[in-house]
Design a protein around this motif. Structure first.
Motif, PDB file in Angstrom:
ATOM      1  N   GLU A  64      62.767  63.915  75.611  1.00  0.00           N
ATOM      2  CA  GLU A  64      63.984  63.530  76.308  1.00  0.00           C
ATOM      3  C   GLU A  64      64.351  62.136  75.815  1.00  0.00           C
ATOM      4  O   GLU A  64      63.538  61.212  75.874  1.00  0.00           O
ATOM      5  N   VAL A  65      65.583  61.976  75.336  1.00  0.00           N
ATOM      6  CA  VAL A  65      65.986  60.688  74.768  1.00  0.00           C
ATOM      7  C   VAL A  65      67.054  60.029  75.637  1.00  0.00           C
ATOM      8  O   VAL A  65      67.901  60.692  76.223  1.00  0.00           O
ATOM      9  N   ILE A  66      66.982  58.705  75.704  1.00  0.00           N
ATOM     10  CA  ILE A  66      67.947  57.919  76.473  1.00  0.00           C
ATOM     11  C   ILE A  66      68.438  56.800  75.572  1.00  0.00           C
ATOM     12  O   ILE A  66      67.632  55.991  75.084  1.00  0.00           O
ATOM     13  N   TYR A  67      69.737  56.756  75.308  1.00  0.00           N
ATOM     14  CA  TYR A  67      70.283  55.680  74.474  1.00  0.00           C
ATOM     15  C   TYR A  67      71.560  55.153  75.109  1.00  0.00           C
ATOM     16  O   TYR A  67      72.443  55.904  75.482  1.00  0.00           O
ATOM     17  N   ASN A  68      71.650  53.836  75.234  1.00  0.00           N
ATOM     18  CA  ASN A  68      72.795  53.224  75.905  1.00  0.00           C
ATOM     19  C   ASN A  68      73.852  52.702  74.951  1.00  0.00           C
ATOM     20  O   ASN A  68      74.860  52.150  75.381  1.00  0.00           O
ATOM     21  N   ALA A  69      73.628  52.868  73.648  1.00  0.00           N
ATOM     22  CA  ALA A  69      74.602  52.407  72.656  1.00  0.00           C
ATOM     23  C   ALA A  69      74.529  53.293  71.420  1.00  0.00           C
ATOM     24  O   ALA A  69      73.483  53.901  71.143  1.00  0.00           O
ATOM     25  N   GLU A  70      75.632  53.357  70.679  1.00  0.00           N
ATOM     26  CA  GLU A  70      75.676  54.220  69.503  1.00  0.00           C
ATOM     27  C   GLU A  70      74.793  53.711  68.366  1.00  0.00           C
ATOM     28  O   GLU A  70      74.509  54.458  67.426  1.00  0.00           O
ATOM     29  N   ASP A  71      74.400  52.434  68.418  1.00  0.00           N
ATOM     30  CA  ASP A  71      73.496  51.891  67.405  1.00  0.00           C
ATOM     31  C   ASP A  71      72.074  51.712  67.947  1.00  0.00           C
ATOM     32  O   ASP A  71      71.281  50.963  67.394  1.00  0.00           O
ATOM     33  N   SER A  72      71.762  52.422  69.017  1.00  0.00           N
ATOM     34  CA  SER A  72      70.430  52.333  69.622  1.00  0.00           C
ATOM     35  C   SER A  72      69.359  52.797  68.635  1.00  0.00           C
ATOM     36  O   SER A  72      69.568  53.758  67.879  1.00  0.00           O
ATOM     37  N   PRO A  73      68.189  52.147  68.629  1.00  0.00           N
ATOM     38  CA  PRO A  73      67.084  52.610  67.772  1.00  0.00           C
ATOM     39  C   PRO A  73      66.592  54.014  68.125  1.00  0.00           C
ATOM     40  O   PRO A  73      65.905  54.645  67.331  1.00  0.00           O
ATOM     41  N   VAL A  74      66.959  54.496  69.294  1.00  0.00           N
ATOM     42  CA  VAL A  74      66.596  55.863  69.667  1.00  0.00           C
ATOM     43  C   VAL A  74      67.238  56.875  68.715  1.00  0.00           C
ATOM     44  O   VAL A  74      66.668  57.936  68.449  1.00  0.00           O
ATOM     45  N   LEU A  75      68.414  56.542  68.171  1.00  0.00           N
ATOM     46  CA  LEU A  75      69.063  57.449  67.220  1.00  0.00           C
ATOM     47  C   LEU A  75      68.205  57.636  65.969  1.00  0.00           C
ATOM     48  O   LEU A  75      68.198  58.720  65.368  1.00  0.00           O
ATOM     49  N   GLU A  76      67.462  56.600  65.577  1.00  0.00           N
ATOM     50  CA  GLU A  76      66.532  56.730  64.450  1.00  0.00           C
ATOM     51  C   GLU A  76      65.369  57.633  64.828  1.00  0.00           C
ATOM     52  O   GLU A  76      64.891  58.423  64.008  1.00  0.00           O
ATOM     53  N   ALA A  77      64.908  57.524  66.061  1.00  0.00           N
ATOM     54  CA  ALA A  77      63.829  58.395  66.530  1.00  0.00           C
ATOM     55  C   ALA A  77      64.287  59.856  66.542  1.00  0.00           C
ATOM     56  O   ALA A  77      63.506  60.761  66.233  1.00  0.00           O
ATOM     57  N   ILE A  78      65.553  60.080  66.907  1.00  0.00           N
ATOM     58  CA  ILE A  78      66.087  61.442  66.919  1.00  0.00           C
ATOM     59  C   ILE A  78      66.049  62.056  65.522  1.00  0.00           C
ATOM     60  O   ILE A  78      65.722  63.238  65.354  1.00  0.00           O
TER      61      ILE A  78
END
Length: 314
Positions: free
Chosen positions: A235-249
């Protein structure tokens, strides 16, 4: 002779229909078929999760809200688990019963018998005829139905929850989740982690809910779980379009692990939430899908299902 030919045609038709249901897109939906899709993410099919059930038409977290969501065609329902003073697991989001019922008090300080006496409120805050369900009652209600159940807030009660799932024979219909690192998860519940469907939660900066301190970043957190545990989903949570979570995805996609995104509120999905999607679904739900979502948890399940069907993603 004509009767014989008609009989052969009828038999052949029935056989073809049976094969299409067994192997084709018309196969009847079951909890098992949903779990298969959950385990094997595809760009061609998005699973829909109803947040607290269909709370617009029945009290949130109620059995009726879950039944409505199943009838609507969702794949997964999210419910919240809390523990009473007498160690009964009940389905409620808040730590108190004040907002969602006609009673008052902390769940942890109330006995189940007391909770049974109050009634659930609907989305407008009005009393209904429904009562709070125990986890056992909820799992018996969904047993055998075409739906999986996401057990939010059960991270503090995993062994107790697992016992109820075993008792009701619904282990394979339930999804656990949590913020713990893999080492902490293994330390807390040991080999039990291998007997449940467990979904780690990935934040922009992962926070340990037990120590209230920052831990590793999302990519490191994700790599550790993939290496040591091979989870079915994150489950991913990202608060911005440049969040480092997008790299994890991107890493999750590379490893063919399911990506679960919540579109409930702006801070969970970089502003591409349900309410914005009501004005422009492509710009918001479409953006979330384009950035890796295989599962979407929503407060607008009926609208999301219609959108996905229109896009050929159901």
């Amino acid at each position: 002779m004509k009767r014989f030919i008609k009989f052969k045609v009828a038999v052949l038709t029935m056989l073809l229909l049976s094969l299409s249901y067994a192997f084709g897109q018309h196969a009847p939906k079951t909890a098992e078929s949903i779990l298969t899709k959950f385990k094997h993410p595809s760009n061609d099919h998005i699973l829909v999760v109803a947040h607290r059930g269909d709370w617009r038409n029945a009290p949130e977290n109620s059995i009726k809200a879950v039944e409505y969501a199943i009838a609507m065609g969702v794949d997964i329902v999210e419910i919240d688990v809390q523990k009473t003073k007498d160690s009964e697991l009940v389905i409620i989001h808040d730590k108190t019963i004040d907002r969602t019922t006609t009673g008052k008090g902390k769940v942890s300080e109330l006995l189940l018998d007391s909770i049974r006496k109050v009634k659930l409120r609907n989305g407008a805050g009005m009393p209904t005829r429904y009562h709070m369900a125990t986890l056992k009652e909820m799992m018996l209600a969904v047993k055998g139905k075409p739906v999986l159940v996401n057990l939010d807030k059960a991270w503090d009660y995993i062994p107790e929850t697992y016992r109820i799932l075993k008792e009701t024979n619904t282990v394979n219909q339930a999804i656990f989740k949590g913020n713990r690192s893999f080492k902490e998860l293994r330390s807390a519940i040991g080999k039990l982690a291998d007997s449940i469907i467990y979904m780690p939660m990935v934040w922009p900066v992962n926070y340990n809910i037990y120590k209230a301190a920052e831990t590793e970043g999302p990519v490191t957190f994700t790599k550790e779980y993939i290496k040591e545990f091979k989870p079915i989903a994150f489950e991913v949570i990202y608060n911005a379009e440049d969040s480092p979570v997008l790299e994890a995805i991107k890493l999750m996609q590379e490893k063919k692990v399911t990506v679960w995104v919540n579109t409930l509120w702006p801070e969970l999905c970089a502003g591409h939430d349900d309410e914005n999607a009501m004005d422009d679904a492509d710009a918001h739900w479409g953006w979330v899908i384009a950035h890796g979502a295989n599962v979407m948890q929503t407060d607008r399940p009926a609208e999301l299902i219609r959108y996905l069907e229109k896009k050929g993603l159901r």
